[in-house]
Design a protein around this motif. Structure first.
Motif, PDB file in Angstrom:
ATOM      1  N   THR A  99       0.828  -1.204   0.000  1.00  8.40           N
ATOM      2  CA  THR A  99       0.000   0.000   0.000  1.00  8.40           C
ATOM      3  C   THR A  99       0.861   1.251   0.000  1.00  8.40           C
ATOM      4  OG1 THR A  99      -1.805  -1.139   1.135  1.00  8.40           O
ATOM      5  CG2 THR A  99      -1.771   1.264   1.292  1.00  8.40           C
ATOM      6  N   ARG A 100       1.897   1.267   0.845  1.00 12.11           N
ATOM      7  CA  ARG A 100       2.799   2.430   0.887  1.00 12.11           C
ATOM      8  C   ARG A 100       3.506   2.611  -0.455  1.00 12.11           C
ATOM      9  NH1 ARG A 100       4.161   0.376   6.090  1.00 12.11           N
ATOM     10  NH2 ARG A 100       6.058  -0.492   5.209  1.00 12.11           N
ATOM     11  N   GLU A 103       1.071   4.091  -2.933  1.00 11.59           N
ATOM     12  CA  GLU A 103       0.864   5.512  -2.606  1.00 11.59           C
ATOM     13  C   GLU A 103       2.044   6.361  -3.082  1.00 11.59           C
ATOM     14  OE1 GLU A 103       0.252   5.385   1.609  1.00 11.59           O
ATOM     15  OE2 GLU A 103      -1.864   4.833   1.406  1.00 11.59           O
ATOM     16  N   ARG A 104       3.238   5.845  -2.951  1.00 12.55           N
ATOM     17  CA  ARG A 104       4.444   6.591  -3.290  1.00 12.55           C
ATOM     18  C   ARG A 104       4.699   6.645  -4.805  1.00 12.55           C
ATOM     19  NH1 ARG A 104       7.830   3.491  -0.807  1.00 12.55           N
ATOM     20  NH2 ARG A 104       8.981   2.722  -2.579  1.00 12.55           N
ATOM     21  N   ASP A 106       2.432   5.684  -7.504  1.00 13.76           N
ATOM     22  CA  ASP A 106       1.277   5.732  -8.400  1.00 13.76           C
ATOM     23  C   ASP A 106       1.096   7.136  -8.982  1.00 13.76           C
ATOM     24  OD1 ASP A 106      -1.046   5.171  -9.771  1.00 13.76           O
ATOM     25  OD2 ASP A 106      -2.309   5.105  -7.986  1.00 13.76           O
ATOM     26  N   GLU A 109      -2.448   8.042 -10.010  1.00 15.73           N
ATOM     27  CA  GLU A 109      -3.365   7.875  -8.877  1.00 15.73           C
ATOM     28  C   GLU A 109      -4.575   6.996  -9.179  1.00 15.73           C
ATOM     29  OE1 GLU A 109      -4.231  11.784  -7.372  1.00 15.73           O
ATOM     30  OE2 GLU A 109      -2.140  12.166  -6.887  1.00 15.73           O
TER      31      GLU A 109
END
Length: 164
Positions: A99-100, A103-104, A106, A109
């Motif tokens: 997940t991190r 988030e970093r 993508d 988004e």
């Protein structure tokens, strides 16, 4: 045999408490990530949220962890239950890490990573960065040196295995 399972379960709980102590020991004992994990564990144990741990809170936390691992509820941990608990924790860590990473990295988004997004944020041309002797190929030693150079540039001070 049951006594051995109980002792092993106690050891698991003690190891969790030890990791908390190590995480609070500073950067030399777990680094920033260790401190974050330690803080999360502290918060989980601090049930009344007063910023302090009592023996009752620690005991309740240990009992809860043991109960979660004791899948059949017999008051003992079998090797299978211990392995399952370890896998569960590993799965949780992997999911958080993924997940991190998304988030970093993508860029658009959309909640997923394309090969282009991974390449754009990756280490670039490995051969170009690691090929010290200019022969167009990378040896294991060159790769290790490049990895240590990247770590040094980040200022993390990571050490190779066996360094003191």
């Amino acid at each position: 045999m049951k006594k051995a399972y109980l002792m092993t379960g106690t050891l698991i709980v003690a190891m969790g408490a030890a990791s908390l102590a190590m995480a609070h020991g500073g950067k030399e004992r777990g680094g920033e990530r260790g401190q974050m994990r330690g803080a999360a564990m502290f918060e989980a144990m601090d049930t009344n949220g007063d910023g302090k741990l009592t023996q009752a809170e620690i005991d309740a936390y240990k009992a809860k962890r043991f109960s979660e691992a004791d899948a059949d509820g017999d008051g003992f941990l079998s090797p299978e239950e211990m392995a399952a608990q370890g896998e569960k924790k590993n799965d949780e860590r992997r999911a958080k890490r993924a997940t991190r990473m998304i988030e970093r990295l993508d860029a658009n988004e959309d909640g997923k990573l394309s090969a282009e997004e991974l390449d754009a944020r990756g280490p670039g041309n490995l051969i170009e960065k690691a090929d010290k002797d200019g022969d167009g190929a990378v040896t294991l030693e060159e790769l290790r040196e490049a990895r240590m150079d990247m770590r040094d540039k980040r200022g993390k001070g990571w050490k190779k295995r066996g360094d003191n």
